[in-house]
Structure formats: structure tokens, C-alpha cells
Design an enzyme around this catalytic site. Structure first.
Site, mmCIF file in Angstrom:
data_model
loop_
_atom_site.group_PDB
_atom_site.id
_atom_site.type_symbol
_atom_site.label_atom_id
_atom_site.label_comp_id
_atom_site.label_asym_id
_atom_site.label_seq_id
_atom_site.Cartn_x
_atom_site.Cartn_y
_atom_site.Cartn_z
ATOM 1 N N GLU A 76 0.826 -1.136 -0.073
ATOM 2 C CA GLU A 76 -0.073 0.053 0.114
ATOM 3 C C GLU A 76 0.896 1.120 -0.063
ATOM 4 O O GLU A 76 0.831 2.031 0.868
ATOM 5 C CB GLU A 76 -0.862 -0.150 1.193
ATOM 6 C CG GLU A 76 -2.011 -1.222 1.268
ATOM 7 C CD GLU A 76 -3.202 -1.109 2.308
ATOM 8 O OE1 GLU A 76 -2.793 -0.129 3.310
ATOM 9 O OE2 GLU A 76 -3.884 -1.795 2.357
ATOM 10 N N GLU A 272 -5.284 -8.475 1.165
ATOM 11 C CA GLU A 272 -5.873 -8.403 2.351
ATOM 12 C C GLU A 272 -7.302 -7.950 1.941
ATOM 13 O O GLU A 272 -7.795 -7.320 1.203
ATOM 14 C CB GLU A 272 -5.430 -6.948 2.921
ATOM 15 C CG GLU A 272 -3.985 -6.871 3.419
ATOM 16 C CD GLU A 272 -3.619 -5.878 4.050
ATOM 17 O OE1 GLU A 272 -4.571 -5.061 4.755
ATOM 18 O OE2 GLU A 272 -2.455 -5.311 4.216
#
Length: 375
Positions: A76, A272
Site C-alpha cells: 500500500e 488483504e
């Protein structure tokens, strides 16, 4: 300086134990944990940090490469750059829009340099990638102003990263937006070719969508959206988690379809997906986390729908295994399928752990999720 051998030994022992238990490790090299020494020298806004990251990748690759096949470089990068350097929500807590733009570029450059560094030291076969966190962006109306608000957020949340990694370019409209806070001089010739080094896989982290509208004066400073003004975020009517995120499994399908339609991605994984709920132990010491099971069931089904539609989706990882330290939120939000008593460190598998175990054993969803009442 030299590597911390105790740290490498710890992860070597962890990898060995995972393999002993029949669990294949997937290594993430960077999840927002920049050494303080490098932050003191300027952090990710400084170009040298990208080179340091590549050296670190080589070091870890040499230490674990004989046991680990699957690697992702950076988790991320939007969060590391925009929440860390623009909004000040995550470490290092800086609120400098121009620095955030440079950090975004250098995180991507570090990824590209790390890919080459790992290729040089890893035996074959191996799988290298990066993990991004796409957000489908939905305008409130079809009005031009709302559409442009969606374009701006989509550019910073999605296209900035996808285009650089998969196409070797930055979107022109995003660069124009960012020019209001940065001269973009940190982008040098050859950088984008390095960023777009071929990868073997891609990780997607999905939690929710963004719903936006044109709202003059809404983009207060500090903001994680540098160069973006007059954009307001709208909370949807969908059920929300304990940290206020809407439950929108259809967004996972949309994110995958957009990736497949607009790009030619390598095989990819959901690295995720998960939800925070107010879990507690009942009188018998069990955690009946029915909402989490419903969340995971819906999202695994959305992933299966994308697979059925032709996406080369290879796997689904739950965030997270344990209740843990959730960055700026600390210990307030529990994402784990295993409950942790933070005072005693006692670990108790929740009902969702048993449910997901059965999904793994069956390699599919064979029955509806359980129902019940929260304690």
C-alpha cells in the site's frame, strides 16, 4: 551499516517453522516501517531512500531466498506516502503535500529497483510483485462536477499506481493536478521504465469504495489528497464495521474487473480483505464473530464471481490472522480471526477462524455462513 543478524535469524526461523507446518510463506518487504535513521535524513521524499530499499531487498533476498518463492516489495504505497507525508495520520506524521508526491514516486522507484535486486539474488522459480490498495470511486451524481471529483480521487487512489507499475507512465491529468503542490522535479528520465520492471504477480488489498461529490471548500488541509480541492466524501447507507467502513463486497468485484479491463495485469491475489468488529469473549470463552463471517463470505463470493468472469485471481488472504496494532488506531479495532487478550497475550480462535479453515479445506464455499447473536 551491517544487517541486524538477529532480525534475519528471527525471520529465518519463522519461515522454517511455517514450511514445517505446511504453510507457504509470502514475504512482504515493506509495510510502513522505515528505519528512523532514514526518516531523519528525509525519508521517502528523498531519492536515496529508494536505493536504500533496494539494498535491503537484496539483503533479505540473500537471507531467505532459498526458502521463500513469493515476494511482494511494498504494501500500500498510497498509505505510506499520502497518510504519512500529506495527512500526517500515519508515521512520520508530516503534513507536506509536495513531500508526499515525491514520496509516492520514490516508493514506486524503490519497488522497481528492488525487483531488479531480488532477481539478481533469488533462485528460480520465484514470484515478485507489489501490493496496491484500489478503491472503486463512485460519484454521487452524473453531474460534471461530481464526475470530476471522482476523476481526481480515482487518479490518486488508483491510476497513479496502476499506470506507473503496469504501463510505465503517470496519467497526464493526475500530473496536472499534482503540479499545484509540486514541481515534479523528482521524476527523472528512466525512472518510469525502472518502476515498470516486469513483475510476476500483483497484490490487491480491498476494504471499501469511495463515494464522492463536488463540495466547494471541503478539502481541508491537511489532506491525503494533494493537489485535490473541492471534493467531499459521502458515507453510503451500507452496513458499516466498527471503524465506520461500509461493507461493500461488490466493490471487490468492480476493482478486479477494472484492473482486468483497463490493464493487462499479471496473475494477482487479494492480499488483504477483512473487517473490524467489536468482538468479545462469551461466558464460555468463545468469540462468535458472526458479522465477520458474513463479511468474509460475501467477499470470497465476490472474488469467486470475478474468477468466474475470467480474472486470473490466484488467492485470497484475510486481514488479519491476529488482533493487532492497527497503526493510527492502535488496539481499538479488532480485525483478527484470532482474538488476542492484549493484557495477557492469550490467543483464542474466533468462530471466523474455524469457518475460514473449512473454506480452505474445501477450497471453496460449501455452505452458508453461521448465524447467531453477538455476546
Amino acid at each position: 551499516g551491517p544487517a541486524n543478524q538477529a532480525g534475519l535469524d528471527f525471520y529465518r526461523a519463522l519461515v522454517d517453522e511455517l514450511l514445517h507446518r505446511g504453510i507457504e510463506p509470502v514475504v512482504t518487504l515493506y509495510h510502513w516501517d522505515l528505519p528512523q535513521t532514514l526518516e531523519d535524513k528525509g525519508g521517502w521524499p528523498e531519492r536515496d531512500t529508494a536505493a536504500r530499499f533496494a539494498a535491503y531487498a537484496e539483503l533479505v533476498g540473500e537471507a531467505l531466498g532459498d526458502q521463500v518463492t513469493r515476494w511482494t516489495t511494498i504494501n500500500e504505497p498510497w498509505c505510506a506516502a499520502m497518510l504519512g507525508y500529506a495527512a500526517g495520520v500515519h508515521a512520520p506524521g508530516r503534513t507536506e503535500p509536495g513531500a508526499a508526491v515525491a514520496a509516492a514516486h520514490h516508493l514506486l522507484l524503490g519497488h522497481g529497483l528492488a525487483v531488479d535486486a531480488l532477481r539478481d539474488v533469488l533462485p528460480s522459480p520465484h514470484e515478485l510483485g507489489i501490493t496496491l490498495n484500489p478503491y472503486p470511486v463512485i460519484p454521487l451524481t452524473d453531474e460534471t462536477a461530481d464526475q470530476d471529483a471522482a476523476r481526481r480521487i480515482d487518479g490518486l487512489a488508483n491510476r497513479l499506481w496502476y499506470d506507473a507499475v503496469l504501463l510505465g507512465r503517470y496519467p497526464d491529468d493526475v500530473l496536472e493536478d499534482l503540479s499545484s503542490v509540486s514541481d515534479l522535479s523528482h521524476i527523472r528520465d528512466g525512472d518510469l521504465a525502472q518502476i515498470a520492471r516486469p513483475i510476476d504477480s500483483l497484490g490487491l488489498n480491498y476494504y471499501r469504495c469511495y463515494h464522492v461529490r463536488h463540495d466547494p471548500g471541503a478539502s481541508a488541509s491537511p489532506s491525503p489528497w494533494p493537489g485535490t480541492t473541492d471534493v467531499g466524501f459521502v458515507e453510503p447507507a451500507a452496513t458499516s464495521t466498527s471503524n465506520g467502513w461500509a461493507v461493500e463486497p461488490e466493490g471487490l468485484f468492480d476493482a478486479v474487473q477494472r484492473l482486468v479491463t483497463d490493464y493487462e495485469p499479471p496473475p494477482f491475489y487479494v492480499h488483504e480483505s477483512g473487517a473490524a468488529f467489536d468482538d468479545c469473549l462469551d461466558v464460555e470463552g468463545h468469540v462468535l464473530d458472526v458479522p465477520r463471517i458474513a463479511y468474509l463470505d460475501a467477499h470470497v463470493r465476490a472474488a469467486h464471481d470475478a474468477l468466474a468472469a475470467g480474472a486470473d485471481l490466484r488467492g485470497f488472504f484475510v486481514w488479519s490472522y491476529l488482533d493487532n496494532f492497527e497503526w493510527a488506531e492502535g488496539y481499538d479495532h479488532r480485525f483478527g480471526v484470532v482474538h488476542v487478550d492484549f493484557a495477557t497475550q492469550r490467543r483464542t480462535p474466533k468462530a471466523s477462524a474455524g469457518w475460514f479453515s473449512r473454506v480452505i479445506d474445501a477450497n471453496g464455499l460449501t455452505s452458508p455462513p453461521i448465524t447467531g447473536v453477538l455476546c
